[in-house]
Every structure is written in structure tokens, then in C-alpha cells.
Design a protein around this motif. Structure first.
Motif, short mmCIF file in Angstrom:
data_model
loop_
_atom_site.label_atom_id
_atom_site.label_comp_id
_atom_site.label_asym_id
_atom_site.label_seq_id
_atom_site.Cartn_x
_atom_site.Cartn_y
_atom_site.Cartn_z
N TRP A 21 0.89 -1.12 -0.09
CA TRP A 21 -0.11 0.07 -0.02
C TRP A 21 0.86 1.28 0.01
O TRP A 21 0.63 2.25 -0.58
N HIS A 33 -6.15 3.05 2.86
CA HIS A 33 -7.45 2.11 2.95
C HIS A 33 -8.82 2.86 3.54
O HIS A 33 -9.69 2.51 2.79
N SER A 53 -5.73 -7.49 0.69
CA SER A 53 -6.45 -6.22 0.59
C SER A 53 -7.77 -6.51 0.11
O SER A 53 -7.85 -7.18 -0.94
N TYR A 103 -13.33 -2.42 -0.27
CA TYR A 103 -12.92 -1.14 -0.47
C TYR A 103 -14.12 -0.04 -0.44
O TYR A 103 -14.78 0.21 -1.44
N TYR A 142 -11.49 4.82 0.06
CA TYR A 142 -10.22 4.85 0.07
C TYR A 142 -9.75 5.71 -1.01
O TYR A 142 -10.63 6.57 -1.72
N ALA A 195 -8.48 8.81 3.88
CA ALA A 195 -9.57 8.66 2.92
C ALA A 195 -10.95 8.94 3.41
O ALA A 195 -11.86 9.10 2.58
#
Length: 448
Positions: free
Chosen positions: A233, A240, A254, A257, A260, A272
Motif C-alpha cells: 500500500w 485504505h 487487501s 474498498y 479509499y 480517505a
């Protein structure tokens, strides 16, 4: 690859899931299917069959008889919540991948479950589009991520506080290595059910970490995999957004989502989620938060393992993160590393430059893929004003005089997925049902 059903979740028993029914959607219009991933798990389906399985959720042959909403707890922004579980999704099927690994097909937006609380169990089409783009771009950047397997529009009008409403609805299916979360262990520890903790540990060792032994071995394996994930990442410039323990899985993959972001420029405090008022999950804090989350997993395993062994397992996180960050950063530069000490200093200088200069993050990586040998290209870029001065010359242009380990980027512009770009891609879908720009964008994301 032949289809190889493997409904192993039944080994855990009913304490770990609730049978549920999928919502009966008024419409099912296929918007995206991942044929590459489907072929990898032996699913050769017509569009009609696809919609039957992944929009209407007709069971796959010899697989789960009915959908299962998985049960778990979790820390949400480091506050414990015992009222979690699959609230708008379920496990639909399990099957073997081409390497023999156990894979899960899980849903998002498939209807209400006993864990929905006040939610409607639905997913907005925009949310589904965002997840398709996130997974495809992260795959392009070398991140170990779930695959967005299917996206089907479902014909309902949804109301949300964080986007214009009413908005279109969808149901999504993701393919991932495991949906067993840190919070799955936390739930059994909360109830002090050592038998179920042992059963869950054995299940994960057997199916996901077969080269490890015992609860401490499982924790060590999860720590190493999680360290690699968060390092990838950081190299990708990915934030995230909601690093809760119910969003971390035991295989270091991962997934999920919601909010993000990808960095436009490097700011350590960049977050985010608009509701992350204290910047808990800011970009630079992600390694620290992952370690904290692993600590919660260790605490959950403590009823069945000595603390000394668990603490020793956690000590593997820091060196694993350092080694993985080095590997992922040099892969992005597409140059060969020198030695660990010099390489880590080079990486720290890179981060310092990116934050101090506030130059475009995507443009920087486009300009310097291939290392110092790309000086001519870099000097012609929109970022060129930043690539001057003695400090810069002593740092990047003096390092990495090697044959590139990867190929230089295609085209004249960097491949990126910034927040404003997603809005521009969504606009024609929303206003004219025009998916061309979305499909063109996906084609810019290379797949292994």
C-alpha cells in the motif's frame, strides 16, 4: 483449470455463520465480469448463467447449499464492537484456485442478514464501480488484493447520506483467498470459547498457512503477510480508509474498498474517510495501525497460546515490513537494490522528497520508473521543476545505475486513479448510462 468445488466452511460449524437468503432484485443487468479470474477457477459461464449465479444466487454445483453470513466482532476506529458480522453480504461459494488454494466467492449488497442492524443490505452502483476500479488498479500496482469478480445492476433506488440520492443499486461478488477476519477470532475470544478458537486456528492453518504450526505460527504467518500487504500500500500510495480489525483478513489480502484514496501528493496525514476526524488511519500511520491490529489478533489467541510465544511472533512484523517495503519500492522504480542499509535510506529520502516537494505522486513514479537512467524523460515531465538542485542530484540521480528490473511505463501520461478521476468516470455512467470511459480506464491497468 477445471471447476473444483470445496465448501470447507462447514468444518467450522454453525457458531461461525448464519444461513441467509439473497435479496430478490427487481432487475439484474450485468455490468462487469472478470473472465480472467473466472477461468482461473474453472467457471466458463454464459452471461445468462452468470446472472443466475451472481445476481440471483442459484448455488453452484456441489458447493454451498445456501448463502452463509459470517459472524465476527471487531475494533472500529479502535473501539470494540460486538455487533458486527456480514450485514450486506455472505459467503456464496468456495472452490480451488489453479495453485490448489482455497478461494472464496463472497458478496456485497446482496440483501439483509441478521447482522444488518439498521442497514438495507444494499450496495450503490457507484460503490461497486469504485471497488472494481480499486481492485484492478491495485492489481496493476502489485498489491495482493481481492478480485472484483462480478458487478450486476439491480434496479432499485437507494438513499444514502454521502452521495446524491436516489442512486442506482448493484450487487457485487468478490473472489478472495479468505474471508476469515481478525474479528472472527475476536468473537470467539469474546465468548471465551476456547474450543472454537482452536477449531478456527486449525481451519486456518490447514487451508491458508499449512507451513505453520500452532496459534503462534498462525499469528507469525498473518503478521508477515499483513506486513507485505501494508508495505505494498505504501509503495502504491494507497490509503485504505477503514483499517478496522473486521476489515483485516488472516491471509494478508487487501479487500473491502469503501472509502479509499490514492495519493495525489504525499502527505503523511492524508486520510480517505471523511469521518476519520482524528486521522487515525492516515497514510503514514498504516504500518503502525496494522501492527496494532495484529496485537488484537494476538490477544484473541492468548486463551489457547502462551503470551511469550505470541509476543515473539509479533516481533516478525517489523523486519517483514522493512523487507517488503524495500522490495515493493524498488519494483516500482524498476531498478535493482544495492544493500539493505543503503536501500532503506534511499527509500526514506524518496518519501521525504515527495512530501517536501508536493510534486505529483503518480507523475513521479511514471517519470522515474527505470531509475536514474530516465533523467531525460523526467526532465521533460510536468514535474521537471522539482527535479533540480544538489540534494536531488545527490540522491535519486546518483542511485540505481542498474539495468531496469521492469519495463518503463507505456504512453506519455502516468496511469492513476485519483478521487476526481473516479467522479469523471462515474458522470457518463450516471447521466447517459455510458460505460465507455470506465471500460477504457480498466484497459490501462495491466494484469499479471
Amino acid at each position: 483449470m477445471a471447476y473444483d468445488p470445496a465448501p470447507k466452511i462447514y468444518e467450522l460449524g454453525e457458531d461461525f455463520y448464519d444461513p441467509v437468503q439473497a435479496a430478490n432484485f427487481p432487475n439484474t443487468k450485468l455490468r462487469y465480469r472478470d473472465d480472467k479470474s473466472a477461468a482461473a477457477v474453472g467457471l466458463d459461464l454464459s452471461n445468462t448463467e452468470w446472472v443466475e449465479h451472481f445476481g440471483r444466487f442459484k448455488p453452484l454445483v456441489d458447493n454451498l447449499k445456501e448463502p452463509l453470513a459470517l459472524c465476527y466482532h471487531g475494533h472500529q476506529f479502535q473501539h470494540y464492537n460486538p455487533d458486527l458480522g456480514d450485514g450486506r453480504g455472505f459467503l456464496f461459494a468456495q472452490l480451488r484456485g489453479p495453485d490448489g488454494r482455497l478461494m472464496d466467492l463472497g458478496t456485497k449488497g446482496s440483501g439483509q442478514t441478521p447482522w444488518s442492524r439498521a442497514g438495507d443490505g444494499r450496495l450503490t452502483l457507484l460503490g461497486g464501480v469504485r471497488e472494481v476500479m480499486a481492485t484492478r488498479y491495485l492489481e496493476h500496482l502489485g498489491v495482493n488484493t481481492s478480485k472484483t469478480f462480478s458487478l450486476i445492476e439491480t434496479g432499485e433506488d437507494l438513499h444514502r447520506n454521502d452521495e446524491p440520492s436516489p442512486t442506482r443499486s448493484a450487487v457485487m461478488v468478490r473472489l478472495s483467498h479468505s474471508h476469515i477476519r481478525f474479528g472472527t477470532f475476536q468473537r470467539q475470544a469474546f465468548f471465551n470459547d476456547t474450543n472454537n478458537l482452536e477449531k478456527l486456528t486449525d481451519y486456518c492453518l490447514r487451508h491458508y498457512h499449512s507451513d505453520a504450526e500452532g496459534p503462534d505460527g498462525l499469528l507469525r504467518a498473518a503478521a508477515v503477510k499483513s506486513a507485505d500487504m501494508v508495505a505494498s500500500w505504501m509503495a502504491a500510495g494507497f490509503v485504505h480508509g477503514v483499517m478496522n480489525t473486521d476489515n483485516m483478513n488472516i491471509t494478508g489480502e487487501s479487500f473491502d474498498y469503501g472509502p479509499y484514496r490514492f495519493l495525489p501528493t504525499l502527505r503523511s496525514d492524508y486520510t480517505a474517510a471523511y469521518f476519520d476526524h482524528n486521522n487515525l488511519y492516515a497514510f503514514a500511520k498504516q504500518p503502525e495501525i496494522m501492527y496494532w491490529n495484529l496485537g488484537q489478533l494476538a490477544q484473541s489467541l492468548s486463551p489457547i497460546c502462551e503470551d511469550e510465544k505470541l509476543l515473539a511472533a509479533l516481533e516478525d512484523f517489523a523486519p517483514a515490513y522493512r523487507d517488503s517495503l524495500r522490495a515493493h519500492m524498488f519494483r516500482r522504480f524498476a531498478i535493482e537494490p544495492k544493500n539493505a542499509e543503503d536501500d532503506i535510506e534511499f527509500i526514506m529520502q524518496t518519501f521525504r522528497f515527495l512530501e517536501n516537494s508536493q510534486c505529483s505522486w503518480p507523475q513521479f513514479w511514471h517519470d522515474w520508473q527505470g531509475g536514474a537512467g530516465q533523467l531525460v524523460r523526467a526532465k521533460a515531465s510536468p514535474n521537471s521543476e522539482f527535479y533540480t538542485g544538489e540534494a536531488f542530484a545527490d540522491w535519486l540521480t546518483a542511485y540505481g545505475q542498474y539495468e531496469p528490473a521492469g519495463k518503463a511505463p507505456d504512453g506519455d501520461v502516468p496511469v492513476s486513479l485519483l478521487y476526481d478521476e473516479i467522479g469523471e468516470l462515474w458522470k457518463p455512467i450516471d447521466e447517459q448510462d455510458d460505460w465507455a470511459a470506465f471500460e477504457d480506464k480498466l484497459r490501462t491497468f495491466q494484469r499479471a
